[in-house]
Write an enzyme that holds these catalytic residues in place. Structure first.
Site, PDB file in Angstrom:
ATOM      1  N   GLU A 154       0.907  -1.237  -0.002  1.00 21.72           N
ATOM      2  CA  GLU A 154      -0.152  -0.096   0.078  1.00 21.72           C
ATOM      3  C   GLU A 154       0.838   1.275   0.008  1.00 21.72           C
ATOM      4  O   GLU A 154       1.937   1.331   0.821  1.00 21.72           O
ATOM      5  CB  GLU A 154      -0.883   0.114   1.174  1.00 21.72           C
ATOM      6  CG  GLU A 154      -1.815   1.172   1.393  1.00 21.72           C
ATOM      7  CD  GLU A 154      -2.649   1.483   0.041  1.00 21.72           C
ATOM      8  OE1 GLU A 154      -3.258   0.432  -0.460  1.00 21.72           O
ATOM      9  OE2 GLU A 154      -2.549   2.354  -0.510  1.00 21.72           O
ATOM     10  N   TYR A 257      11.877  19.178   1.708  1.00 21.18           N
ATOM     11  CA  TYR A 257      11.614  20.275   2.662  1.00 21.18           C
ATOM     12  C   TYR A 257      12.671  19.816   4.022  1.00 21.18           C
ATOM     13  O   TYR A 257      12.376  18.931   4.675  1.00 21.18           O
ATOM     14  CB  TYR A 257      10.407  20.390   3.263  1.00 21.18           C
ATOM     15  CG  TYR A 257       9.370  20.847   2.248  1.00 21.18           C
ATOM     16  CD1 TYR A 257       8.909  22.446   2.044  1.00 21.18           C
ATOM     17  CD2 TYR A 257       8.492  20.133   1.343  1.00 21.18           C
ATOM     18  CE1 TYR A 257       8.211  22.829   1.122  1.00 21.18           C
ATOM     19  CE2 TYR A 257       7.571  20.556   0.469  1.00 21.18           C
ATOM     20  CZ  TYR A 257       7.597  21.711   0.281  1.00 21.18           C
ATOM     21  OH  TYR A 257       6.726  22.344  -0.402  1.00 21.18           O
ATOM     22  N   GLY A 259      13.680  20.158   7.962  1.00 22.43           N
ATOM     23  CA  GLY A 259      12.793  20.039   8.954  1.00 22.43           C
ATOM     24  C   GLY A 259      13.478  19.480  10.218  1.00 22.43           C
ATOM     25  O   GLY A 259      14.734  19.480  10.336  1.00 22.43           O
ATOM     26  N   CYS A 266       6.065   4.518   9.284  1.00 22.16           N
ATOM     27  CA  CYS A 266       6.339   3.784   7.942  1.00 22.16           C
ATOM     28  C   CYS A 266       8.023   4.144   7.811  1.00 22.16           C
ATOM     29  O   CYS A 266       8.424   3.139   7.815  1.00 22.16           O
ATOM     30  CB  CYS A 266       5.636   4.098   6.807  1.00 22.16           C
ATOM     31  SG  CYS A 266       4.051   3.438   7.120  1.00 22.16           S
ATOM     32  N   LYS A 327       2.859  14.521  11.131  1.00 21.39           N
ATOM     33  CA  LYS A 327       2.574  15.513   9.781  1.00 21.39           C
ATOM     34  C   LYS A 327       1.208  15.908   9.985  1.00 21.39           C
ATOM     35  O   LYS A 327       0.407  15.628  10.590  1.00 21.39           O
ATOM     36  CB  LYS A 327       3.044  14.574   8.674  1.00 21.39           C
ATOM     37  CG  LYS A 327       2.037  13.688   8.216  1.00 21.39           C
ATOM     38  CD  LYS A 327       2.163  12.878   6.922  1.00 21.39           C
ATOM     39  CE  LYS A 327       1.622  11.968   6.415  1.00 21.39           C
ATOM     40  NZ  LYS A 327       1.724  11.556   5.125  1.00 21.39           N
ATOM     41  N   ARG A 334       3.050   8.461  16.088  1.00 21.38           N
ATOM     42  CA  ARG A 334       3.975   7.254  16.172  1.00 21.38           C
ATOM     43  C   ARG A 334       5.273   7.916  15.773  1.00 21.38           C
ATOM     44  O   ARG A 334       5.144   8.611  14.450  1.00 21.38           O
ATOM     45  CB  ARG A 334       3.610   6.067  15.173  1.00 21.38           C
ATOM     46  CG  ARG A 334       2.513   5.221  15.820  1.00 21.38           C
ATOM     47  CD  ARG A 334       2.086   4.151  14.923  1.00 21.38           C
ATOM     48  NE  ARG A 334       1.239   4.203  14.096  1.00 21.38           N
ATOM     49  CZ  ARG A 334       0.498   3.534  13.122  1.00 21.38           C
ATOM     50  NH1 ARG A 334       0.707   2.219  13.391  1.00 21.38           N
ATOM     51  NH2 ARG A 334      -0.089   3.912  12.356  1.00 21.38           N
TER      52      ARG A 334
HETATM   53  N1  LIG Z   1      -0.015   3.995   8.066  1.00 17.32           N
HETATM   54  C1  LIG Z   1       0.502   3.895   6.930  1.00 17.32           C
HETATM   55  O1  LIG Z   1       0.530   5.325   6.431  1.00 17.32           O
HETATM   56  C2  LIG Z   1       0.721   2.911   5.974  1.00 17.32           C
HETATM   57  C3  LIG Z   1       1.006   3.111   4.662  1.00 17.32           C
HETATM   58  C4  LIG Z   1       1.566   2.131   3.754  1.00 17.32           C
HETATM   59  C5  LIG Z   1       1.482   0.710   4.395  1.00 17.32           C
HETATM   60  N2  LIG Z   1       1.402   0.733   5.832  1.00 17.32           N
HETATM   61  C6  LIG Z   1       1.605  -0.739   6.207  1.00 17.32           C
HETATM   62  O2  LIG Z   1       0.459  -1.498   6.598  1.00 17.32           O
HETATM   63  C7  LIG Z   1       0.541  -2.065   7.654  1.00 17.32           C
HETATM   64  C8  LIG Z   1      -0.620  -1.559   8.712  1.00 17.32           C
HETATM   65  O3  LIG Z   1      -0.228  -0.292   9.115  1.00 17.32           O
HETATM   66  P1  LIG Z   1      -1.231   0.309   9.731  1.00 17.32           P
HETATM   67  O4  LIG Z   1      -0.665   1.752  10.167  1.00 17.32           O
HETATM   68  O5  LIG Z   1      -2.445   0.444   9.324  1.00 17.32           O
HETATM   69  O6  LIG Z   1      -1.145  -0.217  11.184  1.00 17.32           O
HETATM   70  P2  LIG Z   1      -1.981  -0.159  12.642  1.00 17.32           P
HETATM   71  O7  LIG Z   1      -1.008  -0.388  13.819  1.00 17.32           O
HETATM   72  O8  LIG Z   1      -2.797   1.423  12.669  1.00 17.32           O
HETATM   73  O9  LIG Z   1      -3.253  -1.106  12.353  1.00 17.32           O
HETATM   74  C9  LIG Z   1      -3.057  -2.543  12.714  1.00 17.32           C
HETATM   75  C10 LIG Z   1      -4.486  -3.153  13.082  1.00 17.32           C
HETATM   76  O10 LIG Z   1      -4.323  -4.774  12.910  1.00 17.32           O
HETATM   77  C11 LIG Z   1      -4.859  -5.357  14.111  1.00 17.32           C
HETATM   78  N3  LIG Z   1      -4.566  -6.535  14.239  1.00 17.32           N
HETATM   79  C12 LIG Z   1      -3.198  -6.819  14.547  1.00 17.32           C
HETATM   80  N4  LIG Z   1      -3.119  -8.542  14.663  1.00 17.32           N
HETATM   81  C13 LIG Z   1      -4.401  -8.770  14.321  1.00 17.32           C
HETATM   82  C14 LIG Z   1      -4.940 -10.217  14.114  1.00 17.32           C
HETATM   83  N5  LIG Z   1      -4.247 -11.178  14.164  1.00 17.32           N
HETATM   84  N6  LIG Z   1      -6.300 -10.182  13.940  1.00 17.32           N
HETATM   85  C15 LIG Z   1      -6.928  -9.150  13.567  1.00 17.32           C
HETATM   86  N7  LIG Z   1      -6.502  -7.764  13.637  1.00 17.32           N
HETATM   87  C16 LIG Z   1      -5.048  -7.592  14.178  1.00 17.32           C
HETATM   88  C17 LIG Z   1      -4.782  -4.252  15.171  1.00 17.32           C
HETATM   89  O11 LIG Z   1      -5.669  -4.288  16.366  1.00 17.32           O
HETATM   90  C18 LIG Z   1      -4.710  -2.902  14.485  1.00 17.32           C
HETATM   91  O12 LIG Z   1      -6.242  -2.347  14.575  1.00 17.32           O
HETATM   92  C19 LIG Z   1       2.037  -2.114   8.251  1.00 17.32           C
HETATM   93  O13 LIG Z   1       2.580  -3.081   7.479  1.00 17.32           O
HETATM   94  C20 LIG Z   1       2.356  -0.697   7.559  1.00 17.32           C
HETATM   95  O14 LIG Z   1       3.830  -0.667   7.489  1.00 17.32           O
HETATM   96  C21 LIG Z   1       1.172   1.864   6.776  1.00 17.32           C
END
Ligand SMILES: NC(=O)c1ccc[n+]([C@@H]2O[C@H](COP(=O)([O-])OP(=O)(O)OC[C@H]3O[C@@H](n4cnc5c(N)ncnc54)[C@H](O)[C@@H]3O)[C@@H](O)[C@H]2O)c1
Length: 449
Positions: A154, A257, A259, A266, A327, A334
């Protein structure tokens, strides 16, 4: 299509809601029961522009639902997205325990032909790992069910996550299976209707593409921060340099930028994980190690400037802090640089009054109770309340309402008119003329000091 999304964080909840918006039936699974309850009521546990409205609409139209049970979700789903967290383990590698737990559960509960899509950011080779976990669980049950594990990293940006998901620059799908390719293409073509932007590649290639993208962006930021540090020492204004190089189309204006360092869930973890991945195959990722090191140093840069201005002992001093989120556009704290600044100020005896347009609840939850209960950290109800009786104002997150504030009103409220601009949002000359001492990043030692 009938879709299950496992994990409803920033990625999973946006993914599930946007797929529902396109007419698919989506069931989102999360092990956090309190979160599931809130989402069932149409409340978004995170702040993202447009997300809560879209959730409510799709819940009302019966396309979007929530459960804590993957087993229940498996009854009706053909495609399973894994979108759980991959936080760093103590050695810097991506901790795959949540991804592996979901894979095990899927192996225990799928009952018909399924496509399993890895949307979490995972190290190269995780697709194979997930596949073998699922196969082992199916073997235990004596179940012969066809499945494919696909990589679909993603690229959404927090703050504009819904918009990014609905109109992606590209969608990367890593698979060798023709069946999975057709299903993924059909699923995503509603988002890339105008021009087909679904890129197919090998599963390992897709896994690496995600890390390479984040590492490249982090590198641009750290590079620019390195130049900013040089500018400070050579009496150069880095903002002029930024314009000078951004106008070169080979370089561009994005992510240059200067900062107080990158944060969020991430970039820090993905750079670390890539360095670790390199180490595991006997390669020293020297550039990436420096990117991380520069970023850690840069998060301290404003603290150093505060010391240069006020000395080491800040006891009895009061600071205003604008911005807590890592941001603008998100409530995510985080790895936020604001935390490093808060810790420094409070450890050196100061008190802080902080304001953020969206991250106040997250801050109350995540920042130490002791700071809040002892009065070392207060939260303001309005941005100008964070200027009241302060010795200096610090800008840590460049939210729009902070960009063009009423400086006269601020000055009247402040004990000392000093601004530490961690995002170079203000014109040093304008602030100096108004009687402020202005300290930015990568600019002359201090204006008006
Ligand atoms: N946050 C971003 O901007 C972003 C962008 C691109 C990719 N990613 C990637 O996507 C992934 C998720 O990131 P996020 O920021 O959404 O994470 P997050 O920590 O916000 O959410 C993860 C969710 O998964 C749930 N979870 C964990 N184990 C579980 C299980 N066994 N069954 C059901 N639910 C479960 C948790 O309760 C939590 O609600 C990561 O690998 C991250 O690197 C994040």
């Amino acid at each position: 299509m009938e879709i299950a999304v496992v994990g409803t964080g920033y990625v999973g909840l946006v993914t599930g809601t946007c797929f529902a918006e396109m007419g698919n039936t989506v069931i989102c699974v999360d092990k956090d029961a309190a979160k599931v309850e809130r989402m069932r009521r149409g409340e978004s546990p995170i702040y993202e522009v447009g997300l809560a409205d879209m959730m409510q609409r799709n819940i009302a139209e019966d396309r979007l639902s929530f459960t804590t049970s993957l087993q229940d979700a498996a009854v009706s789903s053909d495609i399973f997205f894994i979108a759980v967290g991959t936080n760093p383990a103590p050695d810097g590698s991506a901790d795959l325990k949540h991804v592996e737990a979901v894979a095990r559960e899927l192996g225990q509960c799928i009952s018909r032909r399924a496509i399993i899509v890895n949307k979490s950011t995972v190290p190269v080779g995780t697709g194979e790992k997930v596949e073998s976990i699922i196969r082992a669980e199916l073997d235990k049950r004596g179940a012969d069910i066809e499945f494919e594990v696909v990589s679909n990293p993603e690229f959404l940006k927090e703050g504009v996550a819904v918009q990014d998901f609905m109109t992606p620059d590209r969608v990367i799908v890593g698979t060798d299976s023709e069946w999975a390719r057709d299903v993924m293409h059909e699923l995503y073509c509603s988002f890339t209707h105008k021009t087909d932007r679904v890129l197919f590649m090998g599963r390992r290639d897709a896994e690496m593409a995600k890390y390479a993208a984040n590492a490249m962006l982090a590198t641009k930021i750290s590079f620019m921060n390195e130049i900013a540090n040089l500018c400070e020492r050579l009496d150069v204004d880095v903002e002029q340099v930024r314009h000078g190089i951004g106008s070169d189309p080979r370089i561009g204006y994005s992510f240059i930028y200067p900062g107080i360092g990158y944060g969020g869930s991430c970039f820090p973890k993905d750079v670390k994980a890539l360095v670790h991945m390199a180490g595991e195959v006997g390669f020293d990722a020297a550039v990436l190690r420096s990117v991380e090191q520069r970023n850690n140093q840069q998060k301290q840069r404003l603290n150093e400037r505060i010391t240069e201005h006020f000395g080491n002992d800040l006891s009895g001093m009061r600071f205003g802090l604008w911005g807590l989120a890592f941001k603008p556009g998100t409530d995510d704290m985080r790895e936020a640089p604001s935390k490093v600044i808060l810790e420094y100020l409070i450890e050196h005896g100061a008190t802080v009054v902080a304001y953020d347009p969206k991250a106040m609840d997250a801050a109350r939850r995540e920042l130490p109770r002791e700071w809040q209960e002892s009065g070392k950290l207060e939260f303001a109800d309005h941005q100008y309340d964070a200027c009241h009786d302060v010795d200096a104002l610090i800008l840590a997150t460049e939210w729009k309402p902070f960009r063009h504030p009423d400086f006269d009103a601020m000055k009247k409220k402040m004990k000392q008119p000093v601004v530490f601009d961690g995002r170079n949002q203000y014109d040093p000359e304008q602030l100096t003329k108004l009687g402020f001492s202005y300290i930015g990043i990568g600019r002359q030692a201090a204006f008006g000091a």
